[in-house]
Write a protein that holds these residues in place. Structure first.
Motif, PDB file in Angstrom:
ATOM      1  N   VAL A  21       1.025  -1.087  -0.031  1.00  8.33           N
ATOM      2  CA  VAL A  21       0.025  -0.076  -0.147  1.00  8.33           C
ATOM      3  C   VAL A  21       0.959   1.229  -0.060  1.00  8.33           C
ATOM      4  CG1 VAL A  21      -2.022  -1.181   1.194  1.00  8.33           C
ATOM      5  CG2 VAL A  21      -0.383   0.074   2.644  1.00  8.33           C
ATOM      6  N   THR A  22       0.228   2.384  -0.529  1.00 10.12           N
ATOM      7  CA  THR A  22       1.293   3.653  -0.650  1.00 10.12           C
ATOM      8  C   THR A  22       0.451   4.747   0.584  1.00 10.12           C
ATOM      9  OG1 THR A  22       1.544   3.180  -3.135  1.00 10.12           O
ATOM     10  CG2 THR A  22       1.721   5.498  -2.222  1.00 10.12           C
ATOM     11  N   LEU A  23       1.298   5.203   1.270  1.00 13.63           N
ATOM     12  CA  LEU A  23       0.787   6.260   2.007  1.00 13.63           C
ATOM     13  C   LEU A  23       1.104   7.600   1.591  1.00 13.63           C
ATOM     14  CD1 LEU A  23       2.722   4.497   5.476  1.00 13.63           C
ATOM     15  CD2 LEU A  23       0.203   4.339   4.485  1.00 13.63           C
ATOM     16  N   GLN A  24      -0.383   8.483   1.731  1.00  9.16           N
ATOM     17  CA  GLN A  24      -0.230   9.657   1.253  1.00  9.16           C
ATOM     18  C   GLN A  24      -0.330  10.656   2.700  1.00  9.16           C
ATOM     19  OE1 GLN A  24      -3.455  10.555  -1.197  1.00  9.16           O
ATOM     20  NE2 GLN A  24      -2.733  12.568  -1.764  1.00  9.16           N
ATOM     21  N   CYS A  25       0.464  11.743   2.521  1.00  8.53           N
ATOM     22  CA  CYS A  25       0.296  12.831   3.605  1.00  8.53           C
ATOM     23  C   CYS A  25      -0.868  13.530   3.563  1.00  8.53           C
ATOM     24  CB  CYS A  25       1.436  13.886   3.576  1.00  8.53           C
ATOM     25  SG  CYS A  25       1.454  15.126   4.825  1.00  8.53           S
ATOM     26  N   THR A  26      -1.616  13.681   4.829  1.00  8.22           N
ATOM     27  CA  THR A  26      -2.899  14.392   4.979  1.00  8.22           C
ATOM     28  C   THR A  26      -2.716  15.887   4.833  1.00  8.22           C
ATOM     29  OG1 THR A  26      -2.737  14.561   7.360  1.00  8.22           O
ATOM     30  CG2 THR A  26      -3.931  12.647   6.463  1.00  8.22           C
ATOM     31  N   GLU A  27      -1.603  16.449   4.941  1.00 10.16           N
ATOM     32  CA  GLU A  27      -1.371  17.821   4.926  1.00 10.16           C
ATOM     33  C   GLU A  27      -0.922  18.326   3.601  1.00 10.16           C
ATOM     34  OE1 GLU A  27       1.001  19.493   8.045  1.00 10.16           O
ATOM     35  OE2 GLU A  27       0.015  18.308   9.541  1.00 10.16           O
ATOM     36  N   THR A  28       0.145  17.755   3.214  1.00  9.43           N
ATOM     37  CA  THR A  28       0.625  18.269   1.610  1.00  9.43           C
ATOM     38  C   THR A  28       0.157  17.276   0.657  1.00  9.43           C
ATOM     39  OG1 THR A  28       2.685  16.744   1.842  1.00  9.43           O
ATOM     40  CG2 THR A  28       2.785  19.154   2.872  1.00  9.43           C
TER      41      THR A  28
END
Length: 50
Positions: free
Chosen positions: A6-13
């Motif tokens: 799975v890929t993790l994505q930042c919630t801010e940027t």
């Protein structure tokens, strides 16, 4: 197989800096981890994306 990448994505940027594996049987929901964001230079919340 039960494990998938799975890929993790930042919630801010919105950057997708990290990837990891998870067991779909044990954690059917979205994975959330606090990881270091090099752009902001601090730890932020990362959520699993498709």
């Amino acid at each position: 197989m039960a494990r998938e990448i799975v890929t993790l994505q930042c919630t801010e940027t919105g950057e997708r800096t990290y990837s990891t594996t998870k067991n779909k049987t044990n954690t059917p929901g979205r994975l959330e981890k606090k990881k270091f964001n090099p752009k902001v230079r601090r730890h932020t919340l990362y959520r699993e994306t498709k």
